[in-house]
Design an enzyme around this catalytic site. Structure first.
Site, PDB file in Angstrom:
ATOM      1  N   GLU B 129       0.829  -1.213   0.000  1.00  0.00           N
ATOM      2  CA  GLU B 129       0.000   0.000   0.000  1.00  0.00           C
ATOM      3  C   GLU B 129       0.860   1.258   0.000  1.00  0.00           C
ATOM      4  O   GLU B 129       0.500   2.275  -0.578  1.00  0.00           O
ATOM      5  CB  GLU B 129      -0.916   0.014   1.243  1.00  0.00           C
ATOM      6  CG  GLU B 129      -2.100  -0.931   1.176  1.00  0.00           C
ATOM      7  CD  GLU B 129      -3.160  -0.502   0.173  1.00  0.00           C
ATOM      8  OE1 GLU B 129      -2.804  -0.211  -0.993  1.00  0.00           O
ATOM      9  OE2 GLU B 129      -4.344  -0.484   0.551  1.00  0.00           O
ATOM     10  N   THR B 181      -5.695  11.134  -5.878  1.00  0.00           N
ATOM     11  CA  THR B 181      -5.607  10.880  -4.438  1.00  0.00           C
ATOM     12  C   THR B 181      -5.134  12.134  -3.708  1.00  0.00           C
ATOM     13  O   THR B 181      -5.604  12.456  -2.615  1.00  0.00           O
ATOM     14  CB  THR B 181      -4.634   9.712  -4.153  1.00  0.00           C
ATOM     15  OG1 THR B 181      -5.040   8.607  -4.956  1.00  0.00           O
ATOM     16  CG2 THR B 181      -4.673   9.303  -2.697  1.00  0.00           C
TER      17      THR B 181
END
Lengths: 307, 307
Positions: B129, B181
């Protein structure tokens, strides 16, 4: 004249660590004793059997205000006499006013044959809290009426979630100092860092899961307050020492009860809760602060009636 | 050469409404398909069988970075070949990178005979991640590995709480727009009003209790986000319409999946989830935005293996 009903209305712990404003629980002790009966004369009469010199005028009395709210929804002509013998010290932070308000409405409802739902009773009792603190909050009222641990998901509309919990033993110490509610409120920051808020709601999730799954270790890990305790605990002498000694003595965790000055700790066993009491005693004896200590299980039913 | 193992790594919904950053769940569909085998050559080889043109250099690849972290704790000389066939679109907000990372470490662990605990696997996958988003978060990884609904009470130390839940049907719509993001992050306020934070953690408590007690109405009432959704939803065209139509169609509630642009809704029955899908379709057809819709139960086990 009708017979008196005798009831015992329990102390409660609100602001359960991470669950500030939303999680609370009821104690077995201490509790107020109240005697109530229906009267021929409509309205509310308050008699104090203790020495706290609280107001007796119903609209200015916590139990009275709650009953006046209830009477608006009760059959016309209803009247109550309430004799109150408080054992929960006003200003101790363990729901003294909530005990009066909750006891009054639960007793009234018994005298009326169960006319109202528990949720309606909470609503009435919140008028009592308003007299005491200027705000209609339910986080002491709800556990006093429902018993056990309760989540107030919302006050408007009222949404009370009773939470099952494994056996827990609370140790509550009340250092005999006065914290003015106004001070306890003003000291709170009205904005919190998003990071702290996230950590707080992660802990609330953990605490609710720990209670419902009877996972003591998870309960312990989740009893962390990164928002309110760091600020309010400075108003309570000995707070840091009480907390660290209690954890050393084996407590799962704990924090400020209500807006203080009482501090509560939860333990898995009675023996640990007593060891925590000893640790708390040592702290306040050293500090030369008078104190009271209560060791109690969680009261699973709230207000009790004398049989 | 060793045989290939085939596995299916599921999409996941993180930031479950009020449970921003802490609650997530796994879906049955969509899922990525991955083939893995042990190799004589130590290290990691990544082969993409899809057309997403993701990096194959292990340190820059989500699955690769997770496996490199795992290899540091694995027997010396271990090597993996991973063939990835992604069906979860990168950037959709339903845990595409987490599926790669989780699938890789769960597959590796199977090939190693169950050498690592699920918690260790989450830790390794978090390195994946980090490659994807620059941050080690676990709220997609944990449900992909544990299945069901998971609470991340803390990431440091890692504290994952799997939550049982009643049958729930998710409808997820992915409007084919891009949200950077960086934008989704920058738009968040770093301070929140205490009042909103309290309401949020009351809802987190309600949601966790609703899931564990299988109380659909409580789940529905608690699916409210007063902190993040009001801000982030403005980045998603049609959000308000999707939400109101879904609730009208009978959904319990829902919100932004991850940091968007996908929106998810939860329903008690498959029929309602399909009605919600129809409602979502109507919104995006009117808006002229391309979209994909998935209707899926909650995946109770996470990554699955082909038998």
């Amino acid at each position: 004249m009708a017979d008196f009903l005798t009831l015992y209305s329990p102390a409660t712990v609100a602001n359960m660590v991470c669950g500030f404003d939303v999680l609370g629980f009821a104690l077995e002790a201490p509790y107020d004793t109240m005697h109530m009966r229906l009267t021929d004369e409509p309205g509310v009469q308050i008699v104090h059997e203790d020495d706290f010199h609280l107001p007796t005028e119903p609209a200015r009395n916590v139990a009275g205000a709650a009953l006046l709210a209830l009477l608006k929804a009760a059959p016309a002509g209803t009247g109550f006499e309430v004799r109150i013998n408080k054992a929960i010290l006003p200003g101790s932070g363990i729901g003294s006013s909530a005990a009066s308000a909750a006891g009054a409405v639960v007793g009234a409802n018994k005298l009326l044959g169960g006319f109202f739902s528990p949720e309606e009773l909470v609503r009435f009792a919140m008028f009592g809290e308003e007299v005491a603190s200027g705000a209609q909050h339910a986080d002491n009222i709800a556990p006093a009426i429902y018993g056990g641990v309760t989540l107030i998901r919302s006050t408007d509309p009222l949404d009370i979630v009773p939470l099952s919990a494994p056996p827990l033993h609370a140790t509550v110490v009340h250092p005999q100092i006065e914290i003015r509610t106004a001070d306890a409120r003003q000291i709170l920051k009205q904005e919190v860092p998003l990071k702290s808020a996230i950590r707080q709601w992660a802990n609330v999730g953990g605490l609710v899961a720990g209670l419902l799954q009877a996972d003591y270790q998870l309960i312990g890990r989740s009893l962390e307050d990164v928002v309110v305790e760091p600020v309010r605990s400075i108003l309570i002498p000995g707070f840091a020492a009480v907390k660290s000694c209690s954890l050393e003595a084996g407590a799962l965790g704990g924090g400020i009860s209500g807006s203080g000055p009482s501090i509560f700790m939860l333990s898995e066993t009675e023996a640990t809760a007593q060891a925590v009491a000893t640790a708390m005693r040592t702290v306040y004896e050293k500090l030369g602060v008078d104190f009271r200590i209560h060791v109690s299980t969680i009261n699973p039913v709230g207000v009790r009636f004398k049989h």
